[in-house]
Scaffold this motif. Structure first.
Motif, PDB file in Angstrom:
ATOM      1  N   LYS A 128       2.864  -3.737  -6.467  1.00 30.59           N
ATOM      2  CA  LYS A 128       3.064  -2.430  -7.091  1.00 30.59           C
ATOM      3  C   LYS A 128       3.911  -1.477  -6.271  1.00 30.59           C
ATOM      4  N   GLY A 129       4.494  -1.909  -5.160  1.00 33.31           N
ATOM      5  CA  GLY A 129       5.309  -1.019  -4.343  1.00 33.31           C
ATOM      6  C   GLY A 129       5.379  -1.483  -2.901  1.00 33.31           C
ATOM      7  N   LEU A 130       5.280  -0.533  -1.961  1.00 37.07           N
ATOM      8  CA  LEU A 130       5.370  -0.839  -0.538  1.00 37.07           C
ATOM      9  C   LEU A 130       4.108  -0.410   0.187  1.00 37.07           C
ATOM     10  N   GLN A 131       3.758  -1.129   1.258  1.00 35.74           N
ATOM     11  CA  GLN A 131       2.607  -0.827   2.096  1.00 35.74           C
ATOM     12  C   GLN A 131       3.091  -0.685   3.527  1.00 35.74           C
ATOM     13  N   GLU A 132       2.770   0.447   4.183  1.00 35.87           N
ATOM     14  CA  GLU A 132       3.147   0.638   5.584  1.00 35.87           C
ATOM     15  C   GLU A 132       2.253  -0.204   6.487  1.00 35.87           C
ATOM     16  N   LEU A 133       2.841  -0.727   7.562  1.00 37.02           N
ATOM     17  CA  LEU A 133       2.099  -1.479   8.572  1.00 37.02           C
ATOM     18  C   LEU A 133       2.514  -0.996   9.953  1.00 37.02           C
ATOM     19  N   PHE A 134       1.584  -1.027  10.887  1.00 42.92           N
ATOM     20  CA  PHE A 134       1.913  -0.865  12.295  1.00 42.92           C
ATOM     21  C   PHE A 134       1.392  -2.098  12.996  1.00 42.92           C
ATOM     22  N   ILE A 135       2.306  -2.863  13.582  1.00 39.35           N
ATOM     23  CA  ILE A 135       1.954  -4.101  14.271  1.00 39.35           C
ATOM     24  C   ILE A 135       1.803  -3.767  15.745  1.00 39.35           C
ATOM     25  N   ARG A 136       0.561  -3.763  16.229  1.00 37.99           N
ATOM     26  CA  ARG A 136       0.251  -3.416  17.619  1.00 37.99           C
ATOM     27  C   ARG A 136       0.508  -4.631  18.493  1.00 37.99           C
ATOM     28  N   THR A 137       1.363  -4.471  19.499  1.00 41.73           N
ATOM     29  CA  THR A 137       1.710  -5.578  20.384  1.00 41.73           C
ATOM     30  C   THR A 137       1.194  -5.323  21.796  1.00 41.73           C
ATOM     31  N   SER A 138       0.980  -6.417  22.526  1.00 44.30           N
ATOM     32  CA  SER A 138       0.454  -6.300  23.883  1.00 44.30           C
ATOM     33  C   SER A 138       1.547  -6.346  24.939  1.00 44.30           C
ATOM     34  N   THR A 139       2.744  -6.712  24.548  1.00 44.01           N
ATOM     35  CA  THR A 139       3.836  -6.829  25.503  1.00 44.01           C
ATOM     36  C   THR A 139       4.955  -5.861  25.157  1.00 44.01           C
TER      37      THR A 139
ATOM     38  N   ILE B 189      -2.324  -2.593  11.709  1.00 46.19           N
ATOM     39  CA  ILE B 189      -2.945  -1.425  11.106  1.00 46.19           C
ATOM     40  C   ILE B 189      -2.261  -1.169   9.769  1.00 46.19           C
ATOM     41  N   ILE B 190      -3.064  -1.108   8.712  1.00 45.80           N
ATOM     42  CA  ILE B 190      -2.533  -0.872   7.374  1.00 45.80           C
ATOM     43  C   ILE B 190      -2.443   0.630   7.155  1.00 45.80           C
ATOM     44  N   GLY B 191      -1.271   1.086   6.719  1.00 47.84           N
ATOM     45  CA  GLY B 191      -1.051   2.506   6.479  1.00 47.84           C
ATOM     46  C   GLY B 191      -1.009   2.830   5.005  1.00 47.84           C
ATOM     47  N   ARG B 192      -0.251   3.835   4.678  1.00 48.00           N
ATOM     48  CA  ARG B 192      -0.136   4.304   3.299  1.00 48.00           C
ATOM     49  C   ARG B 192       0.525   3.279   2.395  1.00 48.00           C
ATOM     50  N   SER B 193       0.193   3.393   1.131  1.00 46.63           N
ATOM     51  CA  SER B 193       0.801   2.577   0.096  1.00 46.63           C
ATOM     52  C   SER B 193       1.638   3.485  -0.788  1.00 46.63           C
ATOM     53  N   TYR B 194       2.840   3.040  -1.103  1.00 42.87           N
ATOM     54  CA  TYR B 194       3.734   3.796  -1.971  1.00 42.87           C
ATOM     55  C   TYR B 194       3.960   2.993  -3.237  1.00 42.87           C
ATOM     56  N   GLY B 195       3.517   3.521  -4.351  1.00 49.48           N
ATOM     57  CA  GLY B 195       3.631   2.819  -5.617  1.00 49.48           C
ATOM     58  C   GLY B 195       4.950   3.079  -6.308  1.00 49.48           C
TER      59      GLY B 195
ATOM     60  N   CYS C 108      -0.273 -10.045   0.658  1.00 50.31           N
ATOM     61  CA  CYS C 108      -0.046  -9.256   1.869  1.00 50.31           C
ATOM     62  C   CYS C 108      -1.147  -9.504   2.895  1.00 50.31           C
ATOM     63  N   GLN C 109      -2.375  -9.669   2.453  1.00 54.33           N
ATOM     64  CA  GLN C 109      -3.471  -9.965   3.368  1.00 54.33           C
ATOM     65  C   GLN C 109      -3.240 -11.289   4.084  1.00 54.33           C
ATOM     66  N   HIS C 110      -2.740 -12.291   3.373  1.00 55.86           N
ATOM     67  CA  HIS C 110      -2.432 -13.590   3.998  1.00 55.86           C
ATOM     68  C   HIS C 110      -1.336 -13.425   5.049  1.00 55.86           C
TER      69      HIS C 110
ATOM     70  N   SER D  68      10.106   0.329  -8.674  1.00 52.15           N
ATOM     71  CA  SER D  68      11.477   0.322  -8.158  1.00 52.15           C
ATOM     72  C   SER D  68      11.527   0.269  -6.627  1.00 52.15           C
ATOM     73  N   LEU D  69      10.402   0.481  -5.938  1.00 51.29           N
ATOM     74  CA  LEU D  69      10.385   0.463  -4.479  1.00 51.29           C
ATOM     75  C   LEU D  69      10.385  -0.964  -3.962  1.00 51.29           C
ATOM     76  N   GLY D  70      11.420  -1.334  -3.266  1.00 51.00           N
ATOM     77  CA  GLY D  70      11.482  -2.653  -2.652  1.00 51.00           C
ATOM     78  C   GLY D  70      11.474  -3.788  -3.640  1.00 51.00           C
ATOM     79  N   GLY D  71      11.960  -3.574  -4.820  1.00 51.48           N
ATOM     80  CA  GLY D  71      11.895  -4.562  -5.884  1.00 51.48           C
ATOM     81  C   GLY D  71      12.631  -5.856  -5.616  1.00 51.48           C
ATOM     82  N   GLY D  72      13.518  -5.894  -4.636  1.00 49.96           N
ATOM     83  CA  GLY D  72      14.284  -7.101  -4.377  1.00 49.96           C
ATOM     84  C   GLY D  72      13.575  -8.128  -3.517  1.00 49.96           C
ATOM     85  N   SER D  73      12.421  -7.788  -2.980  1.00 53.32           N
ATOM     86  CA  SER D  73      11.698  -8.693  -2.091  1.00 53.32           C
ATOM     87  C   SER D  73      10.531  -9.336  -2.820  1.00 53.32           C
ATOM     88  N   ARG D  74      10.086 -10.478  -2.296  1.00 58.05           N
ATOM     89  CA  ARG D  74       8.920 -11.128  -2.896  1.00 58.05           C
ATOM     90  C   ARG D  74       7.653 -10.484  -2.348  1.00 58.05           C
TER      91      ARG D  74
END
Length: 93
Positions: free
Chosen positions: A68-79, A31-37, A14-16, A40-46
């Motif tokens: 181990k689950g899902l991580q929230e992100l907020f992608i700050r854009t300039s446009t 911006i990295i937000g909460r992590s949900y462990g 995820c860092q990459h 079964s959360l999002g198990g179909g994705s790599r």
């Protein structure tokens, strides 16, 4: 300051992905937000894949798949043209 006990770090994959997103034109930062462990959360994705949830003022709300689950992100854009940023993120997959 983040609340105590909330996990706000992420896996290497995820860092990459976050570093790649930060390098895209029109992206100010991620911006990295909460992590949900839970396996079964999002198990179909790599691990490291990003899914855009919605557009918000100032950026995009997204989640990334961790080992181990899902991580929230907020992608700050300039446009206001978030569609170009969304297309670029989808090409990273």
């Amino acid at each position: 300051m983040p609340s105590r006990g909330r996990h706000q770090s992420t896996s290497k994959e995820c860092q990459h992905t976050i570093k790649k997103i930060e390098g895209l034109p029109g992206v100010v930062g991620v911006i990295i937000g909460r992590s949900y462990g839970g396996k079964s959360l999002g198990g179909g994705s790599r691990t490291g894949s990003v899914k855009i949830q919605r557009k918000q003022p100032g950026g995009l709300k997204a989640v990334t798949q961790t080992a181990k689950g899902l991580q929230e992100l907020f992608i700050r854009t300039s446009t206001d043209d978030n569609d170009a940023v969304i297309e670029a993120i989808e090409k990273l997959r």
